[in-house]
Design a protein around this motif. Structure first.
Motif, PDB file in Angstrom:
ATOM      1  N   ARG A  31       1.519  -5.171   2.143  1.00  0.00           N
ATOM      2  CA  ARG A  31       0.138  -5.660   2.155  1.00  0.00           C
ATOM      3  C   ARG A  31       0.089  -7.015   2.851  1.00  0.00           C
ATOM      4  O   ARG A  31       0.967  -7.849   2.669  1.00  0.00           O
ATOM      5  CB  ARG A  31      -0.328  -5.801   0.712  1.00  0.00           C
ATOM      6  N   TRP A  65       0.863  -1.167   0.000  1.00  0.00           N
ATOM      7  CA  TRP A  65       0.000   0.000   0.000  1.00  0.00           C
ATOM      8  C   TRP A  65       0.905   1.225   0.000  1.00  0.00           C
ATOM      9  O   TRP A  65       1.992   1.187   0.571  1.00  0.00           O
ATOM     10  CB  TRP A  65      -0.892   0.028   1.235  1.00  0.00           C
ATOM     11  N   TRP A 122      -4.644   5.410   1.469  1.00  0.00           N
ATOM     12  CA  TRP A 122      -3.809   4.267   1.106  1.00  0.00           C
ATOM     13  C   TRP A 122      -4.336   3.662  -0.182  1.00  0.00           C
ATOM     14  O   TRP A 122      -5.556   3.486  -0.349  1.00  0.00           O
ATOM     15  CB  TRP A 122      -3.820   3.219   2.218  1.00  0.00           C
ATOM     16  N   HIS A 123      -3.417   3.319  -1.100  1.00  0.00           N
ATOM     17  CA  HIS A 123      -3.796   2.777  -2.391  1.00  0.00           C
ATOM     18  C   HIS A 123      -2.694   1.868  -2.933  1.00  0.00           C
ATOM     19  O   HIS A 123      -1.561   1.898  -2.461  1.00  0.00           O
ATOM     20  CB  HIS A 123      -4.076   3.912  -3.387  1.00  0.00           C
ATOM     21  N   ARG A 124      -3.052   1.057  -3.932  1.00  0.00           N
ATOM     22  CA  ARG A 124      -2.088   0.193  -4.613  1.00  0.00           C
ATOM     23  C   ARG A 124      -2.593  -0.056  -6.022  1.00  0.00           C
ATOM     24  O   ARG A 124      -3.770   0.176  -6.324  1.00  0.00           O
ATOM     25  CB  ARG A 124      -1.889  -1.123  -3.867  1.00  0.00           C
ATOM     26  N   GLU A 138     -12.370  -3.480  -0.485  1.00  0.00           N
ATOM     27  CA  GLU A 138     -11.542  -2.491  -1.168  1.00  0.00           C
ATOM     28  C   GLU A 138     -12.372  -1.836  -2.276  1.00  0.00           C
ATOM     29  O   GLU A 138     -13.167  -2.502  -2.937  1.00  0.00           O
ATOM     30  CB  GLU A 138     -10.321  -3.151  -1.814  1.00  0.00           C
ATOM     31  N   ARG A 148      -7.486   1.084  -0.018  1.00  0.00           N
ATOM     32  CA  ARG A 148      -7.627   0.282   1.196  1.00  0.00           C
ATOM     33  C   ARG A 148      -8.869   0.736   1.954  1.00  0.00           C
ATOM     34  O   ARG A 148      -9.102   1.927   2.122  1.00  0.00           O
ATOM     35  CB  ARG A 148      -6.381   0.423   2.064  1.00  0.00           C
TER      36      ARG A 148
END
Length: 131
Positions: free
Chosen positions: A127, A54, A102-104, A84, A76
């Motif tokens: 993660r 993340w 938070w991101h991915r 998600e 997230r």
């Protein structure tokens, strides 16, 4: 002054608070300069976009742009029981990641991406299955 092309896949552009623009090495975190970074990436696999981590930028929003290919941007959840949120980006689209969110990324295909953000305070977190 002689202008020379900048390879955006090899370096980043940094836009300083005083209006100065420079080509520089890409950075995952800030250097205290207050400069915004624009960087382009050719990515082939999920490992190229650190899909197992993340990422969060506490000082600014981030524009994630898909120039070619396709990606999924995951946000997230705020609570462990929440799902998600997933935003699909296709060629020629972008999403604004809110400050502090938070991101991915995960790839749908090899892609060319561009990110624009202030890197100060950027954090990465491994993660886990529980998140």
């Amino acid at each position: 002054m002689t202008s020379t092309p900048v390879d955006l896949f090899a370096s980043a552009l940094r836009f300083g608070p005083d209006g100065d623009v420079r080509a520089a090495a890409r950075q995952m975190t800030g250097n205290g300069s207050g400069a915004w970074q624009i960087a382009a990436f050719h990515v082939e696999t999920d490992a190229d976009v650190h899909a197992d981590h993340w990422e969060m930028h506490p000082e600014a929003e981030e524009a994630v742009c898909c120039l070619a290919g396709g990606v999924r941007l995951h946000f997230r959840p705020d609570a462990p029981e929440d799902p998600e949120e997933v935003v699909r980006l296709r060629e020629g689209t972008a999403v604004i990641v809110p400050r502090g969110r938070w991101h991915r990324l995960e790839l749908e295909a090899p892609s060319d991406l561009m990110s624009i953000t202030l890197r100060e305070g950027t954090r990465l977190e491994k993660r886990t299955d529980s998140r």
